[in-house]
Design a protein around this motif. Structure first.
Motif, short mmCIF file in Angstrom:
data_model
loop_
_atom_site.label_atom_id
_atom_site.label_comp_id
_atom_site.label_asym_id
_atom_site.label_seq_id
_atom_site.Cartn_x
_atom_site.Cartn_y
_atom_site.Cartn_z
N THR A 45 1.09 -0.97 -0.42
CA THR A 45 -0.47 0.32 -0.39
C THR A 45 1.17 1.05 -0.33
OG1 THR A 45 -0.17 -0.47 2.43
CG2 THR A 45 -2.20 -0.81 0.87
N GLU B 146 -6.03 8.56 -7.96
CA GLU B 146 -7.46 7.75 -7.04
C GLU B 146 -9.07 8.56 -7.55
OE1 GLU B 146 -6.46 5.97 -3.84
OE2 GLU B 146 -5.57 4.45 -3.95
N VAL C 294 -8.44 7.21 -11.70
CA VAL C 294 -8.98 6.18 -12.20
C VAL C 294 -10.24 5.68 -11.23
CG1 VAL C 294 -9.09 4.06 -10.68
CG2 VAL C 294 -6.89 5.29 -11.11
N MET D 105 2.23 7.41 -10.58
CA MET D 105 1.51 6.65 -10.28
C MET D 105 2.10 5.96 -9.04
SD MET D 105 2.28 3.56 -13.01
CE MET D 105 2.68 4.38 -14.72
N TYR E 282 1.02 0.55 -7.19
CA TYR E 282 0.09 -0.16 -8.98
C TYR E 282 1.18 -0.58 -9.74
CZ TYR E 282 -2.86 2.04 -12.56
OH TYR E 282 -3.35 1.98 -13.68
N SER F 2 -7.48 -0.38 -15.75
CA SER F 2 -6.85 1.45 -15.61
C SER F 2 -5.89 1.66 -16.80
CB SER F 2 -6.99 1.93 -14.41
OG SER F 2 -6.24 1.54 -13.61
N TYR F 3 -4.94 1.05 -16.74
CA TYR F 3 -4.01 1.47 -17.44
C TYR F 3 -3.78 1.06 -19.08
CZ TYR F 3 1.07 2.03 -18.23
OH TYR F 3 2.22 2.42 -19.01
N GLN G 268 -6.91 -4.52 -3.99
CA GLN G 268 -6.39 -3.36 -3.83
C GLN G 268 -6.65 -3.25 -5.75
OE1 GLN G 268 -5.44 -0.08 -4.34
NE2 GLN G 268 -3.68 -0.75 -2.29
N SER G 269 -6.88 -4.54 -6.19
CA SER G 269 -6.31 -4.42 -7.80
C SER G 269 -7.62 -3.79 -8.25
CB SER G 269 -5.85 -5.61 -7.93
OG SER G 269 -5.05 -5.81 -8.15
N ARG H 9 -9.96 -1.96 -6.80
CA ARG H 9 -10.16 -0.60 -5.85
C ARG H 9 -9.42 0.54 -7.28
NH1 ARG H 9 -8.18 3.06 -2.19
NH2 ARG H 9 -6.34 2.24 -1.92
N TRP H 10 -7.70 0.26 -7.93
CA TRP H 10 -7.45 0.61 -8.52
C TRP H 10 -8.11 0.49 -10.12
CZ3 TRP H 10 -1.44 -0.44 -6.55
CH2 TRP H 10 -1.64 1.09 -5.93
N ARG H 11 -8.55 -0.63 -9.95
CA ARG H 11 -9.50 -0.26 -11.46
C ARG H 11 -8.52 -1.39 -12.34
NH1 ARG H 11 -14.96 3.84 -11.96
NH2 ARG H 11 -15.32 2.76 -9.95
#
Ligand SMILES: [Fe+2]
Ligand SMILES: [Fe+2]
Length: 332
Positions: free
Chosen positions: A16, A29, A32, A44, A48, A161-162, A228-229, A231-233
């Protein structure tokens, strides 16, 4: 071919971002959450970047190692049509690996580092490719089930998201759809063939069913990186959600061609509007992740040999590039 994040049991939790500039992190955030794509030059969080390098490189390795089980049958395809289809499919997988290595390189890792991690056993790839292809029907089962599972994983990745990863997935998904169809069509032909052919098709389904369900990764409660993945899409569906979707789509396809899914616990659940199904053998999954799959050693030997055999091509390409660069300087 495919991938999901394979790091389950025993792996460190997603790092984190604690030591990072809170304003930058908040802006990231918000982007995203707003479904904007993150591009290579954008700021980033380190975690991430690391998660993406791990996931995209695992995906690339899976495509490349995934060429081996099917490549094994190219010279033994039963007719010209099947051979042309299989050749095209295996070449597609090589292409997928190359787009993905390029996407990972935009995050600051090099191709050499990724290949070295694969050959030394530090990097993971999909466990499915450590199972052997014993008969021609396995080629049908792989297209139908393995590429079918790949599509389930990869369709949501078109909106990951990337940016470079998401864009690579658009073309990959179109090709995977052809892979799935050719596999199912092969199984359909075998299932409608002689008794021996039908038996071969059923046997291939029996052997590939459970490893295909493992392709979605560990169950959600044992998948530390999922939250986490999501949340970060990077991820848009959980492993269990995708696995359920795959079962619900695939079971009627098996029934339609007269084959039986090898799961005595499989039952339509009217209330949920979905199939209930048996427990995957997670011990087997973790053993294969650790490199104990039936043909894991052969797979890495084959990759290492291909790398060594290709050394002269890389050297020649480098010498040619140097020569051109020198000629350009001389002309200036
Ligand atoms: Fe594929
Ligand atoms: Fe692929």
């Amino acid at each position: 071919m495919y991938t999901t994040d394979l790091s389950g049991k025993g792996k460190a939790k997603a790092e984190t971002a604690t030591a990072e500039d809170p304003a930058l992190l908040a802006a990231f955030e918000a982007r995203v959450a707003n479904d904007e794509f993150i591009e290579p030059k954008d700021w980033m969080p380190e975690a991430y970047r690391k998660t993406l390098v791990r996931q995209i490189s695992q995906h690339a390795h899976s495509e490349i190692v995934g060429m081996l089980p099917e490549g094994n049958w190219i010279t033994r395809a039963p007719n010209l049509r099947r051979k042309a289809i299989l050749l095209a499919k295996v070449q597609d997988e090589g292409g997928h690996g190359l787009y993905l290595y390029s996407a990972a390189e935009t995050l600051g890792t090099s191709r050499d580092e990724m290949i070295e991690a694969l050959h030394s056993g530090r990097a993971k790839y999909s466990t499915i490719f450590n199972y052997p292809t014993l008969t021609w029907a396995d080629i049908g089962a792989i297209g139908w089930l393995v590429d079918g599972a790949a599509i389930m994983n990869q369709v949501p990745l078109q909106r990951t998201s990337y940016g470079p990863y998401a864009r690579a997935m658009v073309r990959v998904c179109k090709e995977e759809s052809f892979h799935q169809r050719q596999g199912y069509e092969l199984m359909m032909a075998m299932a409608a063939g002689t008794t021996g052919q039908k038996r071969m098709a059923q046997d291939a389904l029996n052997r590939w069913w459970w490893p295909s369900l493992m392709m979605f990764g560990p169950p959600d409660d044992k998948s530390p990186n999922t939250e986490q993945s999501m949340r970060w899409r990077i991820k848009r569906d959980t492993n269990d959600e995708l696995r359920q979707k795959f079962v619900d789509i695939t079971v009627p396809q098996a029934e339609a061609i007269g084959l039986t899914v090898p799961d005595p616990a499989l039952k339509w659940n009217e209330e949920r509007g979905a199939y209930d199904f048996g427990e995957v053998d997670w011990e087997e999954f973790y053993a294969v992740v650790k490199g104990e799959g039936p043909v894991a050693k052969e797979r890495m030997q084959a990759r290492q040999k291909a790398w060594d055999d290709g050394a002269w091509v890389r050297e020649a390409a480098r010498a040619h590039a140097d020569k051109r660069a020198a000629a350009k300087i001389a002309a200036e």
